[in-house]
Write an enzyme that holds these catalytic residues in place. Structure first.
Site, short mmCIF file in Angstrom:
data_model
loop_
_atom_site.label_atom_id
_atom_site.label_comp_id
_atom_site.label_asym_id
_atom_site.label_seq_id
_atom_site.Cartn_x
_atom_site.Cartn_y
_atom_site.Cartn_z
N GLY A 14 70.92 13.88 -2.11
CA GLY A 14 70.30 12.68 -2.66
C GLY A 14 70.83 12.41 -4.06
N GLY A 15 70.05 11.67 -4.83
CA GLY A 15 70.45 11.33 -6.19
C GLY A 15 70.69 12.55 -7.06
N GLY B 221 107.94 3.96 -14.27
CA GLY B 221 106.62 3.96 -14.90
C GLY B 221 106.08 5.37 -15.04
N ALA B 222 106.36 6.20 -14.04
CA ALA B 222 105.83 7.57 -14.08
C ALA B 222 106.39 8.33 -15.28
CB ALA B 222 106.16 8.29 -12.78
C1 HXC Z 1 59.10 19.80 -1.90
C2 HXC Z 1 60.46 21.13 -0.64
C3 HXC Z 1 61.52 20.23 -0.82
C4 HXC Z 1 61.30 19.06 -1.58
C5 HXC Z 1 62.21 21.85 0.39
N1 HXC Z 1 60.93 22.11 0.11
N2 HXC Z 1 62.60 20.71 -0.16
N3 HXC Z 1 59.27 20.91 -1.19
N4 HXC Z 1 60.07 18.90 -2.11
N5 HXC Z 1 62.26 18.18 -1.81
C6 HXC Z 1 60.13 23.26 0.53
C7 HXC Z 1 59.87 23.26 2.02
O1 HXC Z 1 58.76 22.47 2.31
C8 HXC Z 1 59.64 24.73 2.27
O2 HXC Z 1 58.36 25.06 1.85
C9 HXC Z 1 60.58 25.41 1.30
O3 HXC Z 1 60.90 24.43 0.30
C10 HXC Z 1 61.87 25.85 1.93
O4 HXC Z 1 62.38 24.78 2.67
P1 HXC Z 1 62.89 24.94 4.16
O5 HXC Z 1 62.95 23.60 4.75
O6 HXC Z 1 62.08 25.98 4.88
O7 HXC Z 1 64.35 25.55 3.92
P2 HXC Z 1 65.67 25.26 4.73
O8 HXC Z 1 65.42 25.34 6.19
O9 HXC Z 1 66.69 26.17 4.15
O10 HXC Z 1 66.06 23.74 4.42
C11 HXC Z 1 66.38 23.37 3.11
C12 HXC Z 1 66.45 21.84 2.99
C13 HXC Z 1 65.17 21.21 3.54
C14 HXC Z 1 67.64 21.34 3.81
C15 HXC Z 1 66.70 21.50 1.53
O11 HXC Z 1 64.06 21.86 2.94
C16 HXC Z 1 65.07 19.77 3.24
O12 HXC Z 1 65.67 18.95 3.95
N6 HXC Z 1 64.29 19.42 2.24
C17 HXC Z 1 64.08 18.04 1.86
C18 HXC Z 1 65.30 17.49 1.18
C19 HXC Z 1 65.06 16.12 0.64
O13 HXC Z 1 64.96 15.15 1.42
N7 HXC Z 1 64.91 16.04 -0.67
C20 HXC Z 1 64.79 14.80 -1.35
C21 HXC Z 1 66.20 14.32 -1.58
S1 HXC Z 1 66.22 12.84 -2.42
P3 HXC Z 1 57.33 25.86 2.77
O14 HXC Z 1 56.19 26.16 1.88
O15 HXC Z 1 57.00 24.96 3.90
O16 HXC Z 1 58.09 27.05 3.22
C22 HXC Z 1 66.30 13.30 -3.98
C23 HXC Z 1 66.27 12.14 -4.86
C24 HXC Z 1 66.69 12.49 -6.23
O17 HXC Z 1 66.36 14.39 -4.34
C25 HXC Z 1 66.74 11.23 -6.97
C26 HXC Z 1 67.27 11.34 -8.32
C27 HXC Z 1 67.34 10.03 -9.00
#
Ligand code: HXC
Length: 542
Positions: free
Chosen positions: A197-198, A432-433
């Site tokens: 993501g971002g 040019g290079a």
């Molecule tokens: C809160 C999160 C989290 C998140 C993971 N966890 N990502 N909690 N916010 N963004 C938590 C899970 O719920 C889980 O908790 C623990 O972390 C481990 O995650 P798992 O899914 O069990 O691990 P894994 O299978 O290794 O997968 C990792 C992952 C997946 C691929 C990162 O967790 C995932 O897809 N997370 C969401 C990613 C996402 O969409 N993030 C937002 C991106 S947008 P529990 O307690 O259940 O074990 C963004 C915008 C930024 O970041 C903008 C900036 C301007």
């Protein structure tokens, strides 16, 4: 042993040091808060707990703290905000963790201070919320104030979903600091897990991005979104793994097989860099004689001008201890960039690589070179440019891809650089290079050429075809005439001596003497000063 009596007078304590130590040991903790502090520290150190640490290890990844222990000199990590916890109070709530999923602080690498943060995937997937972000920001703010590099170890699920817009704001605060620190202190990002993501924009604004092969990835939109929007199945690795970003996109500069080797490579890189833009890079004497000559270099350039050779032979030969840290090695390998030392001083090398695509400048090579030149210039690292370039890559793919825009970046970057700039033309340098590759015309301080240099507007074939077109067309044997004219052009124009006569080349040197000449020239240019017109900032062709 002395102590104070009730009347305030100093009296002898009859206890021996051993007895005192025993007494203290028995009385510890003398105060509840010491016990509480110990408990809190232990809790913070546990991160997400034993099970999650095991899961992290099972994936071949180290924990946030283990990584810092490897990155920094032993025992040098001083942590801040270990007792800081998440804000709570967000819809969805959830457990609050001490440290809030990131370690931050300062430590040393080979004795030099560094600010660091290391995201802890065992705590809520290393996701970034308000407190987490504040800890990262503290490390960045201190880095800029104190003047130390800042290294981020990224391993995070991105914005903490439960913290909603606060998490987005928290990212924005980091991005703004990345920009503020740019060109002030070196910024290094290590991607050691997810980065999606971002969130990718913080590392991408730092100076160097390292990735671990097969356990890290970076993308703006992940495989699920790709599938639903453009109906394409792709794995995380294929979409944004270390291989993709070091070869195709150029987002990452280094890919290493595991956490341990990656952290070792970061230490190596830091050794070439100054701590901030006010300082010069550290001098390191590798005990390699500055006047060492290499007779083999006289034979490096093949007799046939169309035959390739490996520019790395020249690079390795001239540098102290033959040590070169190549940056972006797998991306646009037709241009080689990286760090080495000459006479103990860090230099940034930019060299065409005739062994790949004849060393031609294309879009990727131009962008890669421009960014490297600008980094070196920002951090007082002299530039050494080794030239063997047939020109810019022709064809619609490059033209439509923006070779005019991208080539302009390299031109701009060299022309605006105020650090000492030395060029050695080894063989080809056409059109040019020739001008773009740090020629004197755009401000190189010293330009040397080997006797094998070919400096001209066009290569012999192209030039003969243009200027002798009529003669060739009307000849009975056009091919023979073309070859004859090509040879005539080569003899007249294709050498370094015409440019030397004009003073565009400061000297034609024997290849074997290149190292010594470069070191002497660097010493000469050490206190070079350049002024530029006052302005807010230039407008590089981004
Ligand atoms: C809160 C999160 C989290 C998140 C993971 N966890 N990502 N909690 N916010 N963004 C938590 C899970 O719920 C889980 O908790 C623990 O972390 C481990 O995650 P798992 O899914 O069990 O691990 P894994 O299978 O290794 O997968 C990792 C992952 C997946 C691929 C990162 O967790 C995932 O897809 N997370 C969401 C990613 C996402 O969409 N993030 C937002 C991106 S947008 P529990 O307690 O259940 O074990 C963004 C915008 C930024 O970041 C903008 C900036 C301007």
């Amino acid at each position: 042993m002395t102590s104070r009596s009730d009347d305030g007078l100093t009296t002898k304590d009859p206890a021996t040091p051993n007895q005192l130590q025993q007494r203290n040991a028995m009385e510890w903790p003398p105060h509840d808060n010491l016990r509480i502090l110990q408990q809190m520290r232990d809790e913070a150190r546990q991160g997400g707990g034993v099970k999650r640490i095991q899961e992290q290890h099972d994936k071949g990844k180290l924990t946030a703290r283990e990584r810092l222990n490897l990155l920094l000199d032993e025992g040098s990590f001083e942590e801040f905000d270990a007792l800081k916890s998440g804000r709570g109070g967000h819809p969805g709530g959830g457990r609050e963790y001490l440290s809030d999923g990131v370690l931050s602080g300062h430590g040393t690498i080979d004795g030099r201070e560094i600010c660091v943060f290391s995201q802890d995937f065992t705590v809520l997937g290393g996701s970034l919320g308000e407190a987490h972000s504040e800890k990262i920001r503290k490390a960045m703010d201190h880095a800029v104030r104190v003047g130390t590099p800042v290294i981020g170890l990224n391993d995070s699920g991105g914005a903490r979903i439960q913290e909603g817009v606060d998490a987005l704001a928290a990212y924005g605060e980091i991005f703004a600091r990345n920009v503020n620190a740019s060109g002030v202190v070196p910024q290094i990002s290590c991607i050691m897990g997810p980065c999606a993501g971002g969130a990718v924009y913080s590392p991408s604004m730092t100076d160097f991005v390292f990735m671990v092969e097969e356990s890290s990835y970076m993308f703006v939109t992940g495989p699920n979104v790709v599938k639903s929007v453009i109906h394409k199945e792709i794995s995380s690795e294929e979409l944004g793994g270390a291989m993709v970003h070091t070869t195709k996109s150029g987002v990452a500069h280094f890919a290493m097989p595991n956490d341990i080797l990656l952290l070792r490579e970061v230490r190596r890189l830091i050794n070439y860099l100054p701590s901030n833009s006010r300082q010069r890079p550290p001098i390191l004497d590798l005990r390699d004689p500055p006047d060492r000559t290499d007779p083999a270099l006289d034979y490096l350039v093949p007799f046939n001008p169309n035959q390739a050779y490996n520019m790395r032979v020249l690079i390795d030969s001239i540098l102290d201890g033959e040590e070169f840290l190549e940056v972006h090695a797998r991306f646009a390998p037709n241009l080689v960039v990286g760090f080495g030392r000459l006479g103990g001083e860090t230099v940034g090398l930019i060299a065409n690589q005739p062994a790949i695509l004849a060393g031609v400048l294309d879009n990727n090579a131009s962008v890669k070179g421009a960014r490297f030149v600008r980094f070196c210039d920002a951090f007082n690292i002299p530039l050494i440019c080794l030239v063997d370039v047939p020109g810019f890559m022709p064809g619609p793919e490059q033209e439509h891809g923006g070779i005019i825009r991208h080539g302009a970046k390299l031109l701009y970057a060299f022309a605006e650089a105020t650090v000492p700039r030395i060029t050695v033309t080894v063989r080809k340098s056409y059109g040019g290079a020739h001008v773009v590759m740090n020629s004197k015309h755009i401000g190189a301080d010293m330009h040397y050429a080997w006797p094998t240099a070919e400096i001209a507007v066009l290569g012999p074939r192209g030039a003969a075809e243009v200027i002798y077109r009529r003669e060739i067309q009307s000849s009975a044997d056009p091919t023979a005439t073309l070859m004859e004219k090509e040879e005539q052009y080569r003899k007249t124009f294709v050498n370094p001596f015409l440019a030397a006569k004009r003073g565009y080349i400061d000297d034609v040197i024997f290849p074997r003497d290149t190292r010594g000449r470069l070191i002497r020239t660097l010493q000469f240019l050490e206190d070079k000063e350049t002024t530029r017109p006052n302005r807010k900032h230039g407008n590089i062709q981004l």
